[in-house]
Design an enzyme around this catalytic site. Structure first.
Site, PDB file in Angstrom:
ATOM      1  N   ALA A 233       0.706  -0.957  -0.269  1.00  0.00           N
ATOM      2  CA  ALA A 233      -0.284   0.410  -0.306  1.00  0.00           C
ATOM      3  C   ALA A 233       0.976   1.332   0.056  1.00  0.00           C
ATOM      4  O   ALA A 233       0.575   2.133  -0.666  1.00  0.00           O
ATOM      5  CB  ALA A 233      -0.987  -0.313   1.182  1.00  0.00           C
ATOM      6  N   GLY A 236      -0.440   4.869   0.355  1.00  0.00           N
ATOM      7  CA  GLY A 236      -1.866   4.591  -0.266  1.00  0.00           C
ATOM      8  C   GLY A 236      -2.661   5.664  -1.244  1.00  0.00           C
ATOM      9  O   GLY A 236      -4.261   5.400  -0.956  1.00  0.00           O
ATOM     10  N   GLY A 237      -2.463   5.675  -2.134  1.00  0.00           N
ATOM     11  CA  GLY A 237      -2.976   6.474  -3.330  1.00  0.00           C
ATOM     12  C   GLY A 237      -3.561   5.329  -3.821  1.00  0.00           C
ATOM     13  O   GLY A 237      -5.042   6.141  -4.362  1.00  0.00           O
ATOM     14  N   LYS A 238      -3.459   4.350  -4.352  1.00  0.00           N
ATOM     15  CA  LYS A 238      -4.625   2.591  -5.030  1.00  0.00           C
ATOM     16  C   LYS A 238      -5.159   2.902  -3.387  1.00  0.00           C
ATOM     17  O   LYS A 238      -6.329   2.743  -3.970  1.00  0.00           O
ATOM     18  CB  LYS A 238      -3.853   2.046  -5.279  1.00  0.00           C
ATOM     19  N   ASP A 256       1.402  -2.830   4.682  1.00  0.00           N
ATOM     20  CA  ASP A 256       3.342  -2.677   3.930  1.00  0.00           C
ATOM     21  C   ASP A 256       4.040  -3.464   4.721  1.00  0.00           C
ATOM     22  O   ASP A 256       3.853  -3.803   6.260  1.00  0.00           O
ATOM     23  CB  ASP A 256       3.198  -1.400   3.727  1.00  0.00           C
ATOM     24  N   ASP A 283       5.273  -8.015   9.508  1.00  0.00           N
ATOM     25  CA  ASP A 283       6.393  -7.556   9.895  1.00  0.00           C
ATOM     26  C   ASP A 283       6.917  -9.224   9.896  1.00  0.00           C
ATOM     27  O   ASP A 283       7.725  -9.452  11.008  1.00  0.00           O
ATOM     28  CB  ASP A 283       6.118  -7.020  11.760  1.00  0.00           C
ATOM     29  N   ASP A 301       1.081  -3.785  -5.920  1.00  0.00           N
ATOM     30  CA  ASP A 301       1.311  -2.893  -6.467  1.00  0.00           C
ATOM     31  C   ASP A 301       2.714  -3.105  -6.741  1.00  0.00           C
ATOM     32  O   ASP A 301       3.144  -2.367  -5.150  1.00  0.00           O
ATOM     33  CB  ASP A 301       0.976  -1.378  -6.317  1.00  0.00           C
ATOM     34  N   CYS A 354       5.245   0.210 -11.930  1.00  0.00           N
ATOM     35  CA  CYS A 354       4.988   1.246 -12.524  1.00  0.00           C
ATOM     36  C   CYS A 354       6.255   1.365 -13.707  1.00  0.00           C
ATOM     37  O   CYS A 354       7.082   1.905 -13.532  1.00  0.00           O
ATOM     38  CB  CYS A 354       4.803   2.828 -12.036  1.00  0.00           C
TER      39      CYS A 354
END
Length: 403
Positions: A233, A236-238, A256, A283, A301, A354
């Site tokens: 994540a 967190g944009g998505k 994450d 973790d 992502d 990306c």
């Protein structure tokens, strides 16, 4: 255009930090813009754009100026002088500048511009790798597009406002935008502006997110009420986009390995009024195992080379190394193998990067589908977004379904 000493010194210091100290360009720009509170919008624009320009075209300018990293102060002034000459800016009579051979600079520029690696200012290894993966013709067009300054794109937070109303509200704050075809929530700024100072931003009406990046959450085909996991994540944009697409109903689990990034997401989610997001730090293997076979949708992502977003991070051309790409491909496959186990039968998974490299994209998906973990999945579709075709960042996304 008249050059001002204090602005130029801010540029010189930032170039030193980026190339000699390994500071990221966006952080160097952020620091430079805090130097003087009296600077107006034009001053700030000059500082930011000049830093990014010299970083973006560094190989070309360094070749013309005959300087090499690490740069001493004289070297950086030579780079700056080359930038001025090629931009048609009159050089002031400052003792730091000295004699500048204008005709030789223009001659070298014309000569070097015939060769792609100099013209587009990229390292040899990157040029060779991208030609081998994309072909000469596609790479030539793609790197030219990736060297253009990125537009500022907003994603409407549909939890709080419609795109049409957001456009009107921004106009009252002198931010003029246009709709972006085939991107239902996107607005593109006509002129660059600091949108983070707007009332609309503080009210959680939008996020800054490239148009290509906005395609990813939508590709996952989420519905209100689902259990959705965003496995990488970050800030967190998505994740926020998924929450909006789900109308705040159901559950978005944002995971994450970096707790610091999830803390930023917590702040953003509060501003966005996105209430269905739960944060979990990876973790150990436990958080993943707890979700095995439980998610309707999983978004991966994946960490990647970032070659599709060079326009936003031009210094990555110099910071990225071939070994990093070799290592990240191993990580991508491990993540696919591990995180895909969270998808329940009949559920869907999106693998996205990306990057524009097939070896990070469809090759990874193909390898996964022929593996033991991937045999329960079927390939539905993928979308290869190239900057020279879309006008936005380079991205890849593949949709898989679990039998």
């Amino acid at each position: 255009m008249r050059l001002h000493r204090n602005l130029t010194f801010a540029v010189i210091d930032s170039i030193r930090d980026i190339f000699n100290e390994g500071v990221y360009a966006d952080k160097a720009v952020e620091k430079a813009l805090k130097r003087d509170k009296r600077w107006g919008a034009r001053d700030r624009k000059f500082v930011a754009e000049t830093i990014y320009d010299i970083v973006r075209w560094n190989r070309l300018y360094a070749e013309i100026a005959e300087v090499k990293v690490p740069y001493d102060r004289d070297n950086i002034w030579r780079l700056f002088s080359v930038w001025c000459i090629l931009r048609g800016i009159k050089l002031p009579d400052w003792n730091q500048i000295g004699d500048v051979p204008e005709r030789r600079i223009k001659g070298r520029f014309a000569e070097l511009s015939k060769t792609r690696k100099f013209r587009e200012s990229i390292p040899d290894w990157m040029d060779e790798l991208c030609v081998s993966e994309l072909g000469e013709e596609v790479w030539t067009k793609e790197i030219a597009a990736l060297n253009k300054q990125a537009s500022v794109i907003l994603r409407t937070n549909t939890l709080n406002i419609s795109k049409e109303l957001l456009q009107k509200k921004l106009r009252t704050e002198n931010v003029i935008t246009q709709f972006v075809p085939n991107h239902p929530d996107a607005l593109i700024l006509e002129e660059r502006a600091n949108v983070f100072r707007t009332e609309a931003f503080h009210n959680g009406f939008f996020e800054v997110q490239d148009a290509s990046s906005q395609l990813v959450a939508a590709y996952l085909d989420v519905k209100p009420g689902m259990k959705v996991v965003d496995t990488c994540a970050g800030a967190g944009g998505k994740t926020l986009h998924l929450s909006a697409l789900m109308e705040n109903k159901g559950q978005v689990i944002a995971m994450d390995i970096y707790e610091s990034k999830l803390r930023k997401l917590k702040v953003r989610a509060k501003r966005n009024k996105a209430h269905n997001i739960e944060l979990r730090v990876i973790d150990s293997t436990k958080p993943i195992k707890k979700l095995h076979g439980k998610a309707d949708r999983v978004l991966i992502d994946a960490p990647c080379s970032g070659l599709g977003v060079i326009r936003r991070n031009p210094d990555s051309k110099w910071k990225l190394q071939p070994e990093f790409i070799d290592n990240i491909k191993k990580v991508q496959q491990e993540i696919l193998q591990s995180y895909s186990k969270m998808v329940k039968p009949g559920g869907k998974l999106v693998y996205a990067t990306c990057s524009i490299l097939p070896s990070e994209n469809q090759n990874q998906v193909d390898e996964f589908l022929t593996s033991e973990s991937g045999k329960d999945f079927t390939f539905v579709s993928d979308n290869k977004v190239l900057a020279h075709k879309s006008g936005f960042d380079g991205f890849y996304m593949a949709l898989l379904e679990k039998k």
